[in-house]
Scaffold this motif. Structure first.
Motif, mmCIF file in Angstrom:
data_model
loop_
_atom_site.group_PDB
_atom_site.id
_atom_site.type_symbol
_atom_site.label_atom_id
_atom_site.label_comp_id
_atom_site.label_asym_id
_atom_site.label_seq_id
_atom_site.Cartn_x
_atom_site.Cartn_y
_atom_site.Cartn_z
ATOM 1 N N GLY A 147 0.822 -1.009 0.655
ATOM 2 C CA GLY A 147 -0.120 -0.406 -0.569
ATOM 3 C C GLY A 147 0.559 1.242 -0.566
ATOM 4 N N VAL A 148 1.609 1.497 -0.266
ATOM 5 C CA VAL A 148 2.783 2.622 0.178
ATOM 6 C C VAL A 148 3.963 2.512 -1.266
ATOM 7 C CG1 VAL A 148 5.110 3.644 1.280
ATOM 8 C CG2 VAL A 148 3.743 1.828 2.561
ATOM 9 N N VAL A 149 3.121 3.916 -2.180
ATOM 10 C CA VAL A 149 3.857 3.936 -3.500
ATOM 11 C C VAL A 149 5.284 3.990 -3.690
ATOM 12 C CG1 VAL A 149 3.649 5.073 -4.935
ATOM 13 C CG2 VAL A 149 2.092 5.238 -4.169
ATOM 14 N N LEU A 150 6.454 3.678 -4.633
ATOM 15 C CA LEU A 150 7.225 4.431 -4.884
ATOM 16 C C LEU A 150 7.574 4.937 -5.321
ATOM 17 C CD1 LEU A 150 7.450 1.089 -3.626
ATOM 18 C CD2 LEU A 150 9.659 1.086 -5.867
ATOM 19 N N SER A 151 8.078 5.885 -5.531
ATOM 20 C CA SER A 151 8.060 7.183 -5.958
ATOM 21 C C SER A 151 8.596 7.520 -7.627
ATOM 22 C CB SER A 151 9.385 8.628 -5.563
ATOM 23 O OG SER A 151 10.770 7.910 -5.482
ATOM 24 N N ARG A 152 8.929 6.170 -8.031
ATOM 25 C CA ARG A 152 8.643 6.062 -9.354
ATOM 26 C C ARG A 152 9.352 4.856 -9.719
ATOM 27 N NH1 ARG A 152 15.282 7.115 -11.172
ATOM 28 N NH2 ARG A 152 15.850 7.269 -8.871
ATOM 29 N N PRO A 153 8.821 4.206 -11.087
ATOM 30 C CA PRO A 153 8.608 2.507 -10.744
ATOM 31 C C PRO A 153 10.162 2.196 -11.047
ATOM 32 C CG PRO A 153 6.642 3.539 -12.514
ATOM 33 C CD PRO A 153 8.065 4.707 -11.952
ATOM 34 N N SER A 154 10.520 0.751 -10.078
ATOM 35 C CA SER A 154 10.992 0.523 -9.793
ATOM 36 C C SER A 154 11.833 -1.469 -10.741
ATOM 37 C CB SER A 154 11.371 0.561 -8.867
ATOM 38 O OG SER A 154 11.511 2.033 -7.695
ATOM 39 N N THR A 155 12.615 -1.027 -11.016
ATOM 40 C CA THR A 155 12.992 -2.696 -11.851
ATOM 41 C C THR A 155 13.817 -3.546 -11.399
ATOM 42 O OG1 THR A 155 12.711 -1.427 -14.312
ATOM 43 C CG2 THR A 155 13.666 -3.504 -14.031
ATOM 44 N N MET A 156 13.412 -4.800 -11.285
ATOM 45 C CA MET A 156 14.251 -5.564 -9.958
ATOM 46 C C MET A 156 13.146 -6.819 -10.332
ATOM 47 S SD MET A 156 12.163 -4.591 -5.987
ATOM 48 C CE MET A 156 12.122 -2.495 -6.502
ATOM 49 N N ASP A 157 14.342 -8.113 -9.646
ATOM 50 C CA ASP A 157 13.692 -9.233 -9.699
ATOM 51 C C ASP A 157 12.514 -9.610 -9.034
ATOM 52 O OD1 ASP A 157 14.990 -9.675 -7.484
ATOM 53 O OD2 ASP A 157 16.538 -10.997 -8.189
ATOM 54 N N CYS A 158 11.945 -10.440 -8.995
ATOM 55 C CA CYS A 158 10.713 -10.514 -7.609
ATOM 56 C C CYS A 158 11.498 -11.251 -6.494
ATOM 57 C CB CYS A 158 10.122 -12.421 -8.283
ATOM 58 S SG CYS A 158 8.795 -11.668 -8.966
ATOM 59 N N GLY A 159 12.373 -11.819 -6.104
ATOM 60 C CA GLY A 159 13.111 -11.624 -4.805
ATOM 61 C C GLY A 159 13.039 -10.855 -4.429
ATOM 62 N N THR A 160 13.798 -9.613 -4.910
ATOM 63 C CA THR A 160 13.928 -8.149 -4.463
ATOM 64 C C THR A 160 12.570 -7.296 -4.046
ATOM 65 O OG1 THR A 160 15.871 -7.975 -5.465
ATOM 66 C CG2 THR A 160 15.215 -6.137 -4.228
ATOM 67 N N ALA A 161 11.379 -7.364 -4.481
ATOM 68 C CA ALA A 161 10.254 -7.021 -4.353
ATOM 69 C C ALA A 161 9.831 -7.445 -3.593
ATOM 70 C CB ALA A 161 9.986 -7.025 -5.884
ATOM 71 N N ILE A 162 9.688 -8.809 -3.260
ATOM 72 C CA ILE A 162 9.219 -9.754 -1.849
ATOM 73 C C ILE A 162 10.275 -9.279 -0.796
ATOM 74 C CG2 ILE A 162 8.648 -12.135 -1.026
ATOM 75 C CD1 ILE A 162 8.935 -13.178 -3.522
ATOM 76 N N ALA A 163 11.059 -8.694 -0.311
ATOM 77 C CA ALA A 163 12.241 -8.402 0.119
ATOM 78 C C ALA A 163 11.524 -7.677 0.451
ATOM 79 C CB ALA A 163 13.149 -8.963 0.151
ATOM 80 N N LEU A 164 11.269 -6.130 0.008
ATOM 81 C CA LEU A 164 10.827 -4.812 0.356
ATOM 82 C C LEU A 164 9.899 -4.633 0.088
ATOM 83 C CD1 LEU A 164 11.572 -1.686 -0.627
ATOM 84 C CD2 LEU A 164 11.096 -2.048 -2.676
ATOM 85 N N ASN A 165 8.397 -5.879 -0.033
ATOM 86 C CA ASN A 165 7.217 -5.653 0.544
ATOM 87 C C ASN A 165 7.339 -5.891 2.449
ATOM 88 O OD1 ASN A 165 4.032 -5.817 -0.324
ATOM 89 N ND2 ASN A 165 4.655 -7.872 0.672
ATOM 90 N N LYS A 166 8.330 -7.129 2.226
ATOM 91 C CA LYS A 166 8.189 -7.069 3.784
ATOM 92 C C LYS A 166 8.605 -6.886 4.604
ATOM 93 C CE LYS A 166 10.016 -11.388 6.745
ATOM 94 N NZ LYS A 166 10.673 -12.366 6.465
ATOM 95 N N TRP A 167 9.480 -5.860 4.001
ATOM 96 C CA TRP A 167 10.544 -4.451 4.725
ATOM 97 C C TRP A 167 9.472 -3.638 5.181
ATOM 98 C CZ3 TRP A 167 12.797 -0.139 2.693
ATOM 99 C CH2 TRP A 167 13.207 1.119 3.945
ATOM 100 N N CYS A 249 17.306 -5.322 8.002
ATOM 101 C CA CYS A 249 18.576 -6.528 7.776
ATOM 102 C C CYS A 249 18.146 -7.524 8.218
ATOM 103 C CB CYS A 249 19.775 -6.000 9.088
ATOM 104 S SG CYS A 249 21.534 -7.010 9.631
ATOM 105 N N GLY A 250 17.739 -8.619 7.130
ATOM 106 C CA GLY A 250 17.220 -10.180 7.641
ATOM 107 C C GLY A 250 16.428 -10.739 5.562
ATOM 108 N N PRO A 251 14.849 -8.747 5.971
ATOM 109 C CA PRO A 251 14.823 -9.027 4.445
ATOM 110 C C PRO A 251 15.533 -8.967 3.372
ATOM 111 C CG PRO A 251 13.248 -8.518 5.921
ATOM 112 C CD PRO A 251 14.377 -8.445 6.496
ATOM 113 N N PHE A 252 16.073 -8.774 4.041
ATOM 114 C CA PHE A 252 17.486 -8.087 2.755
ATOM 115 C C PHE A 252 19.449 -8.724 3.427
ATOM 116 C CE2 PHE A 252 14.630 -4.574 2.191
ATOM 117 C CZ PHE A 252 14.176 -4.722 0.403
ATOM 118 N N GLY A 253 19.948 -9.316 2.687
ATOM 119 C CA GLY A 253 20.974 -9.841 2.643
ATOM 120 C C GLY A 253 22.120 -8.663 3.291
ATOM 121 N N THR A 254 22.317 -7.242 2.788
ATOM 122 C CA THR A 254 23.120 -6.358 2.773
ATOM 123 C C THR A 254 22.090 -4.727 2.848
ATOM 124 O OG1 THR A 254 24.570 -7.461 0.739
ATOM 125 C CG2 THR A 254 24.949 -5.348 1.344
ATOM 126 N N VAL A 255 22.999 -4.417 3.668
ATOM 127 C CA VAL A 255 22.284 -2.992 4.503
ATOM 128 C C VAL A 255 23.452 -1.861 4.989
ATOM 129 C CG1 VAL A 255 20.477 -1.994 6.039
ATOM 130 C CG2 VAL A 255 19.870 -4.356 5.292
#
Length: 282
Positions: A147-167, A249-255
């Motif tokens: 439910g939180v909008v990104l300031s601009r459409p961002s391209t990534m793979d699904c693993g990163t999108a899922i981690a971002l959503n969880k965070w 730190c957890g959803p992502f491998g590097t922070v």
């Protein structure tokens, strides 16, 4: 048995509000008739017969209200009734509202990616590059997470999108709940085929593989923007920014944040690269 009958007489007289005088075991001011051992009456029945049918200090027995009484009470308080049948259960949502909610869910599901309704965007497919180490096999372009909008459409793979959503769901939204709610993530960078920190001769960044996103700030519903650059060392933003940094730190491998190096003084670098020793967070 006479002492027992005397005690019962005193108790009954007190309950009936009659004056009671001390009585000896053999005498009583208001003696109860002794039960006839040959009759079917019992002492309990004799006492019950001597008592009035109702007592002023007894609570009336509660009973469930009838549908007619509930309807009358609703009319008296101007409460809406959803049909002729009255139910003790909470009122159900109108069908029009239910259909509106279902329609919205269908729309969100149609525009969702990575198998998560909370991840909104579109599938991009394969992203190639002249540089061999860059590119994404199954890329998605994300417009909002949880439910939180990104300031601009961002391209990534699904693993990163899922981690971002969880965070965002587990850390960002709860942290800024009282101050916000947070409605937008300020994206500093997403997919780009480049080296780490744009240094010549360095390894390809996780940005070049679609596994990273940089967040520089958080926009609240009232228009306030909490930036990493201005808030990291200032109250009250300092505590909140450090909390969401730790939550990543957890959803992502590097922070990486402002404490890591000069390249990250104004944003959080988040990527899903995995390390043998666990998440790397600085």
């Amino acid at each position: 048995m006479r002492p027992v009958w005397g005690a019962i007489a005193v108790c009954c007289a007190t309950w009936l509000g009659e004056p009671v005088q001390s009585a000896s075991p053999s005498t009583s001011l208001h003696p109860l008739p002794r039960p006839d051992r040959t009759a079917s009456a019992t002492p309990a029945a004799t006492i019950a017969a001597a008592l009035p049918l109702t007592l002023p200090n007894m609570r009336p027995q509660l009973r469930p209200a009838s549908p007619q009484e509930v309807a009358a009470a609703a009319r008296a308080t101007d409460l809406p009734l959803l049909g002729p049948d009255i139910s003790p259960k909470p009122f159900k949502r109108p069908k029009a509202l239910e259909q509106q909610v279902l329609f919205k869910k269908r729309k969100l599901r149609k525009s969702s990616v990575c198998g998560e309704i909370e991840i909104q965007g579109k599938a991009v497919g394969s992203v190639s590059s002249r540089t061999k180490a860059c590119g994404i096999k199954d890329a998605v372009q994300i417009t909002s997470v949880s439910g939180v909008v990104l300031s601009r459409p961002s391209t990534m793979d699904c693993g990163t999108a899922i981690a971002l959503n969880k965070w965002v769901d587990k850390s960002v939204k709860p942290t800024f709940k009282r101050r916000g709610p947070v409605v937008e993530l300020q994206v500093a960078a997403h997919y780009a085929c480049r080296t780490r920190n744009n240094r010549k001769g360095a390894r390809i960044s996780e940005h070049g593989k679609g596994r990273a996103i940089d967040i520089s700030g958080f926009k609240m519903a009232d228009g306030e923007v909490v930036t990493v650059l201005d808030g990291w060392r200032k109250n009250p933003s300092q505590k909140q920014l450090k909390k969401v940094w730790r939550g990543a730190c957890g959803p992502f491998g590097t922070v990486l944040g402002p404490n890591s190096d000069r390249y990250h003084r104004d944003h959080f670098h988040l990527d899903t690269a995995r390390h043998r020793s666990g998440p790397y967070c600085r």
